[in-house]
Write a protein that holds these residues in place. Structure first.
Motif, PDB file in Angstrom:
ATOM      1  N   HIS A   1       0.807  -1.156   0.187  1.00 16.06           N
ATOM      2  CA  HIS A   1      -0.059   0.002   0.047  1.00 16.06           C
ATOM      3  C   HIS A   1       0.786   1.348   0.016  1.00 16.06           C
ATOM      4  N   THR A   2       0.517   2.140  -0.443  1.00 17.40           N
ATOM      5  CA  THR A   2       1.088   3.716  -0.875  1.00 17.40           C
ATOM      6  C   THR A   2       0.251   4.554  -0.478  1.00 17.40           C
ATOM      7  N   THR A   3       0.585   5.766  -0.666  1.00 11.50           N
ATOM      8  CA  THR A   3      -0.237   7.020  -0.406  1.00 11.50           C
ATOM      9  C   THR A   3      -1.508   7.088  -1.452  1.00 11.50           C
ATOM     10  N   GLN A   4      -1.229   6.324  -2.289  1.00  8.86           N
ATOM     11  CA  GLN A   4      -2.691   6.194  -3.398  1.00  8.86           C
ATOM     12  C   GLN A   4      -3.966   5.740  -2.488  1.00  8.86           C
ATOM     13  N   SER A   5      -3.621   4.984  -1.171  1.00  5.15           N
ATOM     14  CA  SER A   5      -4.914   4.750  -0.528  1.00  5.15           C
ATOM     15  C   SER A   5      -4.567   5.047   0.934  1.00  5.15           C
ATOM     16  N   ASP A   6      -4.059   3.935   1.778  1.00  3.11           N
ATOM     17  CA  ASP A   6      -3.657   4.155   3.215  1.00  3.11           C
ATOM     18  C   ASP A   6      -2.274   3.655   3.580  1.00  3.11           C
ATOM     19  N   GLY A   7      -1.284   3.901   2.725  1.00  5.38           N
ATOM     20  CA  GLY A   7      -0.142   3.802   2.990  1.00  5.38           C
ATOM     21  C   GLY A   7       0.564   5.111   3.219  1.00  5.38           C
ATOM     22  N   ALA A   8       1.779   5.087   3.782  1.00 11.38           N
ATOM     23  CA  ALA A   8       2.373   6.263   4.157  1.00 11.38           C
ATOM     24  C   ALA A   8       3.575   6.673   3.470  1.00 11.38           C
ATOM     25  N   LEU A   9       3.955   5.860   2.568  1.00 10.76           N
ATOM     26  CA  LEU A   9       4.887   6.040   1.416  1.00 10.76           C
ATOM     27  C   LEU A   9       4.264   6.132   0.187  1.00 10.76           C
ATOM     28  N   SER A  10       4.901   6.961  -0.689  1.00  8.03           N
ATOM     29  CA  SER A  10       4.583   7.068  -1.979  1.00  8.03           C
ATOM     30  C   SER A  10       4.713   5.798  -2.854  1.00  8.03           C
ATOM     31  N   PRO A  11       4.065   5.716  -4.089  1.00 14.84           N
ATOM     32  CA  PRO A  11       4.565   4.639  -4.958  1.00 14.84           C
ATOM     33  C   PRO A  11       6.117   4.585  -5.267  1.00 14.84           C
ATOM     34  N   GLN A  12       6.580   5.668  -5.423  1.00 16.21           N
ATOM     35  CA  GLN A  12       8.179   5.563  -5.964  1.00 16.21           C
ATOM     36  C   GLN A  12       8.854   5.179  -4.694  1.00 16.21           C
ATOM     37  N   GLU A  13       8.535   5.822  -3.589  1.00 15.97           N
ATOM     38  CA  GLU A  13       9.303   5.445  -2.386  1.00 15.97           C
ATOM     39  C   GLU A  13       9.151   3.907  -2.134  1.00 15.97           C
ATOM     40  N   ALA A  14       8.009   3.333  -2.234  1.00 23.26           N
ATOM     41  CA  ALA A  14       7.828   1.829  -1.952  1.00 23.26           C
ATOM     42  C   ALA A  14       8.436   1.053  -3.132  1.00 23.26           C
ATOM     43  N   ILE A  15       8.521   1.558  -4.262  1.00 20.10           N
ATOM     44  CA  ILE A  15       9.338   0.841  -5.126  1.00 20.10           C
ATOM     45  C   ILE A  15      10.738   0.873  -4.858  1.00 20.10           C
ATOM     46  N   ALA A  16      11.354   1.960  -4.510  1.00 19.24           N
ATOM     47  CA  ALA A  16      12.692   2.287  -4.054  1.00 19.24           C
ATOM     48  C   ALA A  16      13.124   1.216  -2.899  1.00 19.24           C
ATOM     49  N   TRP A  17      12.166   1.327  -2.084  1.00 18.94           N
ATOM     50  CA  TRP A  17      12.562   0.395  -0.899  1.00 18.94           C
ATOM     51  C   TRP A  17      12.852  -1.055  -1.208  1.00 18.94           C
ATOM     52  N   TYR A  18      11.853  -1.668  -2.021  1.00 16.25           N
ATOM     53  CA  TYR A  18      11.873  -3.178  -2.459  1.00 16.25           C
ATOM     54  C   TYR A  18      12.855  -3.447  -3.284  1.00 16.25           C
ATOM     55  N   ARG A  19      13.110  -2.414  -4.275  1.00 15.44           N
ATOM     56  CA  ARG A  19      14.423  -2.477  -5.063  1.00 15.44           C
ATOM     57  C   ARG A  19      15.680  -2.472  -4.400  1.00 15.44           C
ATOM     58  N   ASN A  20      15.905  -1.685  -3.437  1.00 17.05           N
ATOM     59  CA  ASN A  20      17.069  -1.542  -2.743  1.00 17.05           C
ATOM     60  C   ASN A  20      17.378  -2.585  -1.696  1.00 17.05           C
ATOM     61  N   HIS A  21      16.161  -3.312  -1.275  1.00 13.20           N
ATOM     62  CA  HIS A  21      16.314  -4.471  -0.606  1.00 13.20           C
ATOM     63  C   HIS A  21      16.367  -5.945  -1.235  1.00 13.20           C
ATOM     64  N   HIS A  22      17.019  -5.805  -2.622  1.00 12.08           N
ATOM     65  CA  HIS A  22      17.139  -6.923  -3.430  1.00 12.08           C
ATOM     66  C   HIS A  22      15.903  -7.625  -3.808  1.00 12.08           C
ATOM     67  N   TYR A  23      14.710  -7.072  -3.794  1.00 12.79           N
ATOM     68  CA  TYR A  23      13.674  -7.739  -4.590  1.00 12.79           C
ATOM     69  C   TYR A  23      13.636  -7.498  -6.067  1.00 12.79           C
ATOM     70  N   ASP A  24      13.086  -8.716  -6.575  1.00 11.02           N
ATOM     71  CA  ASP A  24      12.859  -8.409  -8.214  1.00 11.02           C
ATOM     72  C   ASP A  24      11.654  -8.033  -8.805  1.00 11.02           C
ATOM     73  N   PHE A  25      10.561  -8.105  -7.919  1.00 14.28           N
ATOM     74  CA  PHE A  25       9.363  -7.561  -8.290  1.00 14.28           C
ATOM     75  C   PHE A  25       8.478  -7.065  -7.094  1.00 14.28           C
ATOM     76  N   LEU A  26       7.601  -6.253  -7.840  1.00 16.07           N
ATOM     77  CA  LEU A  26       6.784  -5.659  -6.556  1.00 16.07           C
ATOM     78  C   LEU A  26       5.154  -5.412  -7.209  1.00 16.07           C
ATOM     79  N   ALA A  27       4.241  -5.794  -6.424  1.00 10.26           N
ATOM     80  CA  ALA A  27       2.749  -5.252  -6.928  1.00 10.26           C
ATOM     81  C   ALA A  27       2.265  -4.301  -6.015  1.00 10.26           C
ATOM     82  N   ILE A  28       1.843  -3.155  -6.386  1.00  9.54           N
ATOM     83  CA  ILE A  28       1.312  -2.158  -5.680  1.00  9.54           C
ATOM     84  C   ILE A  28      -0.323  -2.219  -5.419  1.00  9.54           C
ATOM     85  N   THR A  29      -0.819  -2.539  -4.521  1.00  6.09           N
ATOM     86  CA  THR A  29      -2.351  -3.036  -4.559  1.00  6.09           C
ATOM     87  C   THR A  29      -3.053  -2.096  -3.484  1.00  6.09           C
TER      88      THR A  29
END
Length: 297
Positions: A21-49
């Protein structure tokens, strides 16, 4: 029908979180910040839901090798539905009928899962009545962090025993408020790091889920007396549990002072299915998807 182990397939293992979740609904980070967190923690993919918000997929425009999978979380009275891969939102007036909603998600190219049924208060019978779902969340990090209702393996086993063929995913359901990030993930066997390949692997059950341990192999073998059996190899674990219908599985523990790196258990018709859980010393669990006995005997 026959069973093929995802470990025998061509491709590579990709790590991803399917519930974000992101600031598009009830999350505290923006989609860009969420993507950056998972990308920087060695994930290969992410679904924003986000809730009733469709976030389209994207590929190498984010970074070479990192994939954004389309997603949304939909819900109605008494249930939540995690949806990945859909090309748009279904009509919201379907929310009173989860089967109709799941059908509309399928028609939009998506894969629907029942989200956190323990937290929502659904029984396994409630979930079983929803037609068209691909599976459930066997682990939801934020539900576990907040109220200790993150695990739904009993729901899963109840439905598998009924003869329903369902996979299960581990997810963060991160809102960036409760320390849920990085705890529940899926490992998908895909031929390439693309949204289409990831979705195809999810649909076919070519993945395992985890909160820590790694599953290294899952294969059909024969016991010394010639019986077909399921053999798992994993990172060091304190116990390995083969789950089947009712009491027809087995918990295996190592000798005192040692760890397990694998185990084998025979396949028998009365089991209906056999799935494996690998538990490590830090409280982490890895889950295979079920092997249906009728497909291998």
């Amino acid at each position: 029908m026959t069973w093929t182990s995802p470990f025998a397939l061509p491709g590579r293992w990709l790590k991803g979180n399917l519930h974000t979740h992101t600031t598009q609904s009830d999350g505290a980070l923006s989609p860009q910040e969420a993507i950056a967190w998972y990308r920087n923690h060695h994930y290969d993919f992410l679904a924003i839901t986000d809730h009733w918000v469709h976030t389209p997929g994207a590929g190498d425009s984010l970074r070479a090798g990192f994939v954004l999978v389309a997603g949304a979380e939909l819900h109605g009275p008494g249930y939540h539905m995690l949806c990945v891969g859909l090309n748009g939102l279904p009509p919201r007036d379907l929310d009173g009928d989860p089967t109709a909603l799941a059908r509309a998600v399928r028609e939009a190219g998506g894969i629907p899962y029942v989200a956190h049924p323990y937290w929502t208060g659904q029984s396994s019978a409630d979930v079983a009545a929803i037609e068209g779902i691909a599976g459930i969340e066997v682990f939801n990090s934020v539900c576990e962090q907040m109220v200790g209702l993150g695990y739904a393996h009993v729901h899963w086993d109840d439905m598998l025993t009924r003869g329903q063929r369902l996979t299960a995913i581990a997810v963060d359901d991160v809102h960036w408020k409760h320390g849920a990030q990085g705890r529940g993930f899926v490992m998908v066997r895909a031929e390439e790091p693309s949204e289409a390949a990831i979705l195809a692997a999810l649909e076919r059950g070519h993945f395992y889920s985890s909160t820590g341990p790694a599953i290294l192999d899952l294969a059909l073998v024969e016991t010394e007396d010639g019986q077909p059996a399921l053999k798992v190899r994993c990172s060091p674990c304190t116990e390995i549990i083969f789950h089947a219908r009712a009491s027809r599985g087995r918990r295996i523990v190592p000798e005192a002072g040692k760890m397990l790196d694998g185990a084998t258990w025979p396949l028998k018709e009365e089991q209906v299915y056999l799935r494996v859980e690998c538990h490590d010393g830090a409280g982490g669990v890895a889950w295979t998807n079920p092997v249906y006995v009728a497909d291998v005997l």
